[in-house]
Scaffold this active site. Structure first.
Site, PDB file in Angstrom:
ATOM      1  N   GLU A  74       0.833  -1.205   0.000  1.00 35.23           N
ATOM      2  CA  GLU A  74       0.000   0.000   0.000  1.00 35.23           C
ATOM      3  C   GLU A  74       0.866   1.252   0.000  1.00 35.23           C
ATOM      4  O   GLU A  74       0.454   2.308  -0.476  1.00 35.23           O
ATOM      5  CB  GLU A  74      -0.951  -0.001   1.203  1.00 35.23           C
ATOM      6  CG  GLU A  74      -2.057   1.043   1.092  1.00 35.23           C
ATOM      7  CD  GLU A  74      -3.199   0.814   2.056  1.00 35.23           C
ATOM      8  OE1 GLU A  74      -4.160   0.117   1.695  1.00 35.23           O
ATOM      9  OE2 GLU A  74      -3.118   1.325   3.197  1.00 35.23           O
ATOM     10  N   LYS A 104     -13.758   1.407  -3.410  1.00 31.38           N
ATOM     11  CA  LYS A 104     -14.733   1.662  -2.345  1.00 31.38           C
ATOM     12  C   LYS A 104     -15.929   2.447  -2.882  1.00 31.38           C
ATOM     13  O   LYS A 104     -17.080   2.186  -2.519  1.00 31.38           O
ATOM     14  CB  LYS A 104     -14.070   2.435  -1.196  1.00 31.38           C
ATOM     15  CG  LYS A 104     -13.019   1.655  -0.429  1.00 31.38           C
ATOM     16  CD  LYS A 104     -12.442   2.521   0.681  1.00 31.38           C
ATOM     17  CE  LYS A 104     -11.370   1.803   1.466  1.00 31.38           C
ATOM     18  NZ  LYS A 104     -10.789   2.642   2.528  1.00 31.38           N
ATOM     19  N   HIS A 160       4.607 -27.584   3.363  1.00 32.20           N
ATOM     20  CA  HIS A 160       3.686 -28.623   2.904  1.00 32.20           C
ATOM     21  C   HIS A 160       2.650 -28.065   1.932  1.00 32.20           C
ATOM     22  O   HIS A 160       1.665 -28.739   1.620  1.00 32.20           O
ATOM     23  CB  HIS A 160       2.992 -29.274   4.099  1.00 32.20           C
ATOM     24  CG  HIS A 160       3.937 -29.980   5.025  1.00 32.20           C
ATOM     25  ND1 HIS A 160       4.352 -31.266   4.823  1.00 32.20           N
ATOM     26  CD2 HIS A 160       4.574 -29.549   6.143  1.00 32.20           C
ATOM     27  CE1 HIS A 160       5.196 -31.625   5.784  1.00 32.20           C
ATOM     28  NE2 HIS A 160       5.343 -30.592   6.591  1.00 32.20           N
TER      29      HIS A 160
END
EC number: 5.3.1.9
Length: 565
Positions: free
Chosen positions: A365, A519, A396
């Site tokens: 950011e 947004k 894994h």
């Protein structure tokens, strides 16, 4: 890897051009060559290891030489890093798009220590808020903070998102490994869908739960929706007016005191930080109140002390010994000159499970930008894609691709050298063995990333599958122990790394315009989904339109089923 420069370009000497030419020369030299058994390889490894307090950084498995470091430091000098570092701490306007300084360091400046000229007022304000926070924490710990029905607070629900959530949550997880150290229960809520809040509503005692509303702007939709639902829960469960709940069981942390007052939070229950502390740099401010509630003010103070020690080191140390500067330069070398697009964060301690998420926001950011401070486009990557997981789990999951796939990555391996176990005798012995196994896996994987097939011991050659590509540059960050001081220093190290890289790339790391449009688009779509009047019609596209139709279709089916039709 690096696109060759033209002969004309190479004749124009600049530190960047010199690094580009140097990167081309290094392509023929592998990490196996650099990590050999010769005396020069030993001297190189020793020169690339640095210790600061309880932190140890080892860059020996990076694809670089001492010449590389000299060129990188020359680059930093040419960018005016020392001058810009001084201006940064002196409160200069380093965030020009928002016309403000960036003074999160003031939030951890200790009382009684003279701050740099230009930071004095900021440090004084932060110290005042820290004292107010300490008093509020003491009220909870002493059983003197009572909810709306007169019962003492036992649990905190910290409601935030982004920087108001990731930092405090990381520290809470990292330091709360022993139940005896926990003062009150703290629970973090950030997802806007309510999935984290609902289980808490089913298990916590509403009469003894304090809500912490942590929001810099006090307008973030995710946080506002969560707190409204939480207030309705407390009001309904306790049969008390919501206004009363806000007065007794809501603590606000924001840079907008007027909005906190308007929301019904008494001034005595408001903690403030200023606009010059960015959200992703706000852990050290009252945003960290839930950490202090959970672990005690003394641990929160130690967190600040570790970060402040790193601040002092960053201010004073020469660039070739300066850990934030070196980490930034090595990262920029990998990203810009070796063209490595992704960077893995691999902590070998389950208490640091949120470190990768925290650093994703901090770095991407801040420096995920392609336009410089001069308004010009930048023609190279300015920040790698950060990702990762707890190392033993990652082994894994995705290590197969890293070891034998076709992608080149860089990595930070983070490990803890010692851990104090607190269990019965035989369990302590077993836990010590687990600690040793975890450290062994960390060091082995770091070696295998670097050496590839050359890491296979002679006795096992012919018995092990080959094809380990190696040559994956990585750093090892070793913490003596995972305590508040160490994690404070570690996170401040990464913060200053971000600042140094922003200077190298001439970008503003303290704004984030790229998060805003999404947004705004979501607001219009929310109004559509919620059946509300639409203020601003979004641009239409057939993909989104058909998804909206499918959601509407399924919701209608659900409603009809619920009504018995």
């Amino acid at each position: 890897m690096y696109t060759p420069l033209s002969a004309a370009t190479q004749r124009v000497y600049t530190p960047v051009n010199a690094l580009a030419v140097h990167a081309e020369r290094l392509q023929a030299q592998s990490l196996s060559d650099l990590l050999g058994t010769t005396e020069s390889a030993q001297r190189r490894a020793e020169s690339l290891a640095f210790t600061f307090g309880t932190l140890h950084l080892d860059f020996s498995k990076q694809r670089l030489t001492n010449e590389t470091l000299s060129l990188l430091v020359e680059w930093a000098h040419s960018c005016g890093l020392e001058t810009k570092r001084h201006a940064f701490f002196a409160g200069a306007e380093v965030n020009p798009s928002e016309k403000r300084p960036a003074l999160h360091m003031a939030a951890r400046w200790p009382a009684g220590s003279t701050p740099p000229k230009g930071m004095e007022a900021a440090a004084t304000f932060c110290q005042q808020q820290r004292m107010k926070m300490a008093d509020l924490v003491q009220r909870v710990h002493s059983g003197e903070w009572f909810g709306a029905t007169g019962q003492a607070i036992t649990d905190i629900v910290h409601i935030g998102v982004g920087g108001s959530d990731l930092g405090p949550k990381l520290v809470s997880e990292a330091l709360a490994d022993r139940p005896s150290s926990v003062k009150v229960g703290v629970h973090y809520v950030s997802t806007m869908d309510g999935s984290q809040l609902l289980p808490l509503m089913e298990t916590l005692n509403p009469a003894t739960t304090l809500l912490v509303l942590a929001s810099k702007s006090f307008t973030t939709a995710d946080t506002q929706f969560n707190v409204r639902t939480a207030l309705l829960w407390l009001s309904d469960a306790l049969e008390v007016e919501e206004e009363t709940i806000r007065r007794y069981q809501l603590l606000g942390v924001s840079s907008k005191p007027d909005k906190m007052t308007e929301f019904g939070i008494p001034q005595a229950h408001q903690l403030e930080f200023k606009e010059w502390i960015g959200g992703r740099f706000s852990l050290w401010s009252p945003i960290g109140v839930s950490v202090a509630m959970q672990l005690g003010v003394e641990h929160f103070d130690a967190l600040l002390e570790g970060a402040h020690a790193m601040d002092q080191h960053f201010i004073a140390a020469p660039l070739d010994e300066n850990l934030p500067a070196l980490m930034a330069l090595v990262g920029a070398w990998n990203c810009q000159f070796l063209n490595i697009p992704t960077h893995a964060v691999l902590p070998y301690d389950g208490r640091l499970k949120s470190l990768a998420a925290y650093l994703q926001q901090l770095e991407m950011e801040s420096n995920g930008k392609s336009v410089g401070l001069d308004g010009r486009s930048i023609n190279h990557a300015t920040c790698p894609i950060l990702w990762g997981d707890v190392g033993p789990n990652a082994q894994h999951a995705f290590y197969q691709l890293l070891h034998q796939g076709g992608h080149t990555v860089s990595a930070d391996f983070v490990a803890v050298a010692e851990r104090t176990a607190s269990a019965f005798e035989h369990a302590n012995t077993s836990l010590k063995d687990q600690e040793a196994l975890t450290l062994a896996n960390c060091l082995a994987q770091s070696q295998l990333f670097a050496l590839g097939d050359d890491a296979i011991p002679p006795a096992l050659r012919g018995y092990m599958a080959q094809g380990y590509r190696g040559n994956q540059p990585n750093s090892v960050i070793l913490l003596k122990s995972l305590d508040a001081w160490s994690i404070g220093a570690l996170l401040a190290l990464y913060e200053h790394k971000v600042f140094v890289q922003s200077v190298l790339w001439n970008i503003n790391p303290f704004d984030q315009p790229g998060v805003e449009l999404g947004k705004q688009l979501a607001n219009s779509l929310y109004q559509t989904l919620a059946g509300q009047p639409i203020e601003h019609q979004n641009v239409e596209d057939p993909g989104t339109a058909q998804l909206l139709r499918k959601v509407s279709e399924w919701r209608q089916q659900c409603n009809e089923k619920g009504s018995g039709k």
